[in-house]
Structure formats: C-alpha cells, structure tokens
Write an enzyme that holds these catalytic residues in place. Structure first.
Site, PDB file in Angstrom:
ATOM      1  N   HIS A 328       0.406  -1.227  -0.032  1.00  0.00           N
ATOM      2  CA  HIS A 328       0.012  -0.076   0.216  1.00  0.00           C
ATOM      3  C   HIS A 328       1.030   1.348  -0.080  1.00  0.00           C
ATOM      4  CE1 HIS A 328      -3.358  -2.527   1.123  1.00  0.00           C
ATOM      5  NE2 HIS A 328      -3.616  -1.840   1.011  1.00  0.00           N
ATOM      6  N   GLY A 329       2.119   1.304   0.825  1.00  0.00           N
ATOM      7  CA  GLY A 329       2.657   2.177   0.271  1.00  0.00           C
ATOM      8  C   GLY A 329       3.847   2.757   0.984  1.00  0.00           C
TER       9      GLY A 329
END
Length: 483
Positions: A328-329
C-alpha cells in the site's frame, strides 16, 4: 482522467461508438483501439510515464515467450529473474526509495552520524502497483506451466494497460483477461443495461457516500488533537465506510465499463462488512489483491513452513499481510496495518477455523443475533486498524487512540457540515439495507424481480437525483489512486 469526470464520459462515449459500431466485426481492430484508448487514458495523467508502461510491457512480452520456449531450466529462471527485477525494482525505486533513505538517515542519526544523503522528489507512476503485479503473475504462471504466452503483441500490451482496471485494479491474471482479448466479443443489450446499473451504484457510493464522508474525516484526522473523542470515533467509523465506498465504487464502475466492451473482469468486493470474522473479511475485501498474494506468496510460504504446524501457518500469514501492508505504500503505518491484520488471524489458526466459512442464510431478511455480533466485532476490529491506515505516522495513530479513549467519548461531536453528514448517514443506511437484501447478487441494483418497470425506473432515477443533488462541494480523488 478518472471515472467520475466529464473528460472520461466524453472519452468513453467516443470509444464505445467506434468500438462497437465501426470496428465491431474485427477483433484485431478492437484490440488496437483498446490499446490506443488505454494509452490515451493513461497519458492524460502524465504522458512521460506512458513510455515506462510501454517499455515494461514490451520487455515482459518477450520474457514470457522466452521462458515458455526454453528447455533450459536455469535460463528460464534467469529470464524470470529479469522480469522480477524489473517489476519489483521499479516498485522499490518509485514507491520505497525515499522510505529506505529515511530509515538509513535515522539509523545513522542514532550513531550521531550525519551522512550526506538526501531524499529525492520522485513522482509515483499512476497504477504501477497494479500493472506490475499483472506482468509478474504472467511470468510466474508461464514458468509454472499454468498458462501459455500470447504471441500477439497487441493482446499482451492491451492486457497490461487495459484501461478499465489500469490505475486501481482489479488485478486480473492473464488466464482471465488474455483469452477474452483473443476471442470475439458480442454486444448484449440486457447485459449492457445491467452494466449501467452497476456503474450507477458505483457512482452513488463514490459521490454521495465516500466524498461526503471525506469532508468530515479529513477535518477529523487533520485536527484530531482539538476535537472530542466522540468526533474521533465518528471519524474512524466514517473513514472505514469512506474507503469501502470509494474503492468498491471504483471497482463497480471498472467492472461495468469493462463489461460494456465485452469483458468480464475480477469481482473485487463481496459485501465485506457482512463478514463473520477477519478471514471472511479478507475473502470479501480487495479480492483480486488477496487472491494474488495467496497464490504467489502465502501458498509458497505455507508449503515452506508446513513442517512447523500452526506456527508455520502463523509465520506465513504474518509475512503475507506485512507485505500486503507494504504494497500500500512506504510508511510504517502500512506495515503495522498489515501486521495487525495478520495478528487477527492467529485466534482462528489456533482454533483450527482459518478456512471455516460460516454460511449466511440466503433468504434471511433480518440477520440473527449471532450473525450481527460477528459482523459488528469484525467491523470494529477493521475500523480501529484503519485509523493506522489513515494516519501520517505510527505516533499519530497511537496519539489518536489515546485521545479516543477519554471522557469526551460520550459528548456530542461538533459537526460543521451538517447537511453533508445527514446525507452521508442516510446514504450509508440505504447502502447497508440494499447490500444486505441483495447480498447474493453481483450488485444491489439487479432488481429485475421488482414489478412494474416504473418502480425500478423510479429507483434508478432516484439514485441519479441523489448523485446530482448531494455530491460533496469538493470532489475527492479515488483513495487507491495513490497506491
């Protein structure tokens, strides 16, 4: 160019007309149009990264053919390694380079050393996490002997850049999408009408619910230190709803748009808030991503650790969800987000109920007390972990939790945009009721059983009215565009 924008509407109307009316008899011509349309769609955001998308696609096209044709296992592994290095290396550079630099700076800081290294202003290519996973799964499936590579370059490039699911999924595998690109598509009016209804439902969730929730949640998370705990609780609840309606709304539109041009792509959400436990939740949430990690990470890990019993399964689950979080990051919040979700599986594993699916009666109008309790418990767990997902840092998340459990939890939350809040709450109730009643269907607007047609039409036009009348004053970007 995003789905809920005028440029996309104009783009797709022209595309649809050319695709079916002018090129309807030629699959090759339609595929060329899909490829060109996908590149226009992508270049609308930033044309410079279009060349990176094309280069990555061409490389993996030839790697796939090379892996399939070679009888030398070491050479096949070498070619696969090139593809993995290119795909994962691109993700590491664009998404995680500065994250690793900051970790390095922090490490040296603990030693009172100030290295002459700095972060860089790196722009993340739109959709890179999604189309990279497509190319990686393509090569892995060829290496495993599960699919044959396509020799049609246009088909493969269209598979990688397929515009309905290019920037935020679903993450379709080659065995799902490539055969559909190779075969003739036939327009079906009744199916197209159903596709329009699914798009309408997706727009309702995004524009009426998600965007109105975003007005409140942005204010709460930006000013949580000055707000009562009741506002923080409401903010956590509405952000959980926001993420779901935003992302599932996007997925509904993507599925509808793809189906309008003759493609069946992966269903990404299956009413996750009706899940009976956390395992059930992840079988219903971001299904294409969960399936991808299950096939290419969890299953190999589970086989590797199979001699360790439940401990091996727990290790596999934790590693799997930590990587899902990292996907996701580049932030410790996402790592912790994944780790905590993995931890929630441990009681199920220890009780031997990891793969146990609790059946919900198809015809139950009102859920039983036990079902409601399970749904509420699962939702609350997910909601509290989403606070970490939304926070800018782990310390901010823990500060949010600390302030959440205070005497002001029972006070009345101040609401600046009362109209937005009322609209959002009523729309959320409508969504839950509709999804529960239609939980055995692909989407809630499959209501052909309602007679007469005038009543169905009133429902459709009522949703259109809500979309046009109660859209938020500021249109928010789709949440998963940044991933």
């Amino acid at each position: 160019m995003v789905f809920n924008s005028i440029p996309f509407v104009v783009f797709f109307v022209l595309f649809f007309f050319i695709y079916w009316v002018i090129l309807g008899k030629s699959v090759k011509a339609q595929n060329i149009l899909i490829l060109l349309g996908s590149y226009v769609f992508y270049a609308w955001w930033d044309w410079r990264f279009l060349f990176f998308l094309i280069g990555s696609s061409v490389l993996n096209y030839f790697l796939g053919i090379g892996i399939y044709k070679s009888n030398n296992e070491r050479y096949r592994t070498f070619l696969l390694g090139i593809g993995l290095f290119q795909g994962l290396g691109s993700l590491v550079f664009f998404k995680y380079f500065n994250f690793f630099i900051n970790i390095l700076i922090g490490f040296f800081g603990t030693l009172n050393i100030k290295p002459d290294i700095h972060t860089f202003d790196i722009l993340l290519p739109l959709g890179i996490s999604f189309y990279t996973f497509r190319t990686i799964s393509y090569l892995l499936d060829i290496k495993r002997g599960q699919v044959k590579p396509t020799t049609d370059c246009v088909v493969f490039l269209s598979y990688v850049s397929f515009f309905p699911s290019l920037i935020s999924g679903p993450i379709d595998k080659a065995k799902t999408l490539v055969p559909q690109l190779e075969n003739k598509r036939v327009f079906n009016y009744s199916k197209a009408a159903d596709n329009m209804r699914q798009i309408l439902w997706g727009l309702f969730k995004k524009i009426v619910i998600a965007d109105n929730c975003a007005v409140f949640t942005a204010d709460v998370f930006n000013h949580y230190q000055t707000l009562p705990a009741s506002s923080l609780l409401l903010g956590a609840f509405l952000f959980t709803i926001q993420v779901y309606t935003d992302f599932s709304g996007y997925s509904d539109i993507a599925i509808g748009v793809a189906s309008l041009i003759g493609f069946n792509i992966t269903r990404n959400f299956n009413y996750p808030f009706f899940a009976q436990n956390i395992a059930d939740f992840w079988r219903r949430w971001h299904i294409s991503l969960t399936s991808w990690f299950t096939d290419y990470l969890f299953n190999p890990l589970a086989i590797y650790f199979r001699d360790y019993g439940n401990t091996g399964i727990i290790i596999s689950i934790l590693l799997n969800f930590i990587i899902i979080g990292i996907w996701h990051g580049a932030n410790w919040t996402f790592i912790l987000f994944g780790f905590l979700h993995g931890c929630m599986f441990i009681p199920l594993i220890l009780r031997g109920k990891l793969n146990t699916k609790k059946r919900q009666s198809e015809n139950t109008l009102i859920p039983s007390a036990g079902m409601l309790l399970n749904m509420a418990a699962t939702f609350i767990l997910v909601m509290f972990v989403f606070v970490i997902f939304r926070s800018d840092s782990v310390s901010q998340a823990f500060d949010y939790y600390h302030r959440l459990f205070s005497p002001t939890l029972f006070s009345k939350p101040p609401i600046a945009e009362k109209v937005n809040m009322i609209v959002a709450v009523l729309a959320i109730i409508l969504m839950f009721v509709a999804e529960w009643l239609q939980r055995n269907r692909e989407h809630p607007l499959q209501i052909d059983f309602i007679k007469p047609f005038a009543l169905r039409a009133a429902i459709y036009y009522g949703l259109v009215f809500l979309i046009l009348t109660f859209s938020a004053t500021k249109m928010a970007d789709f949440v998963y565009l940044k991933f």
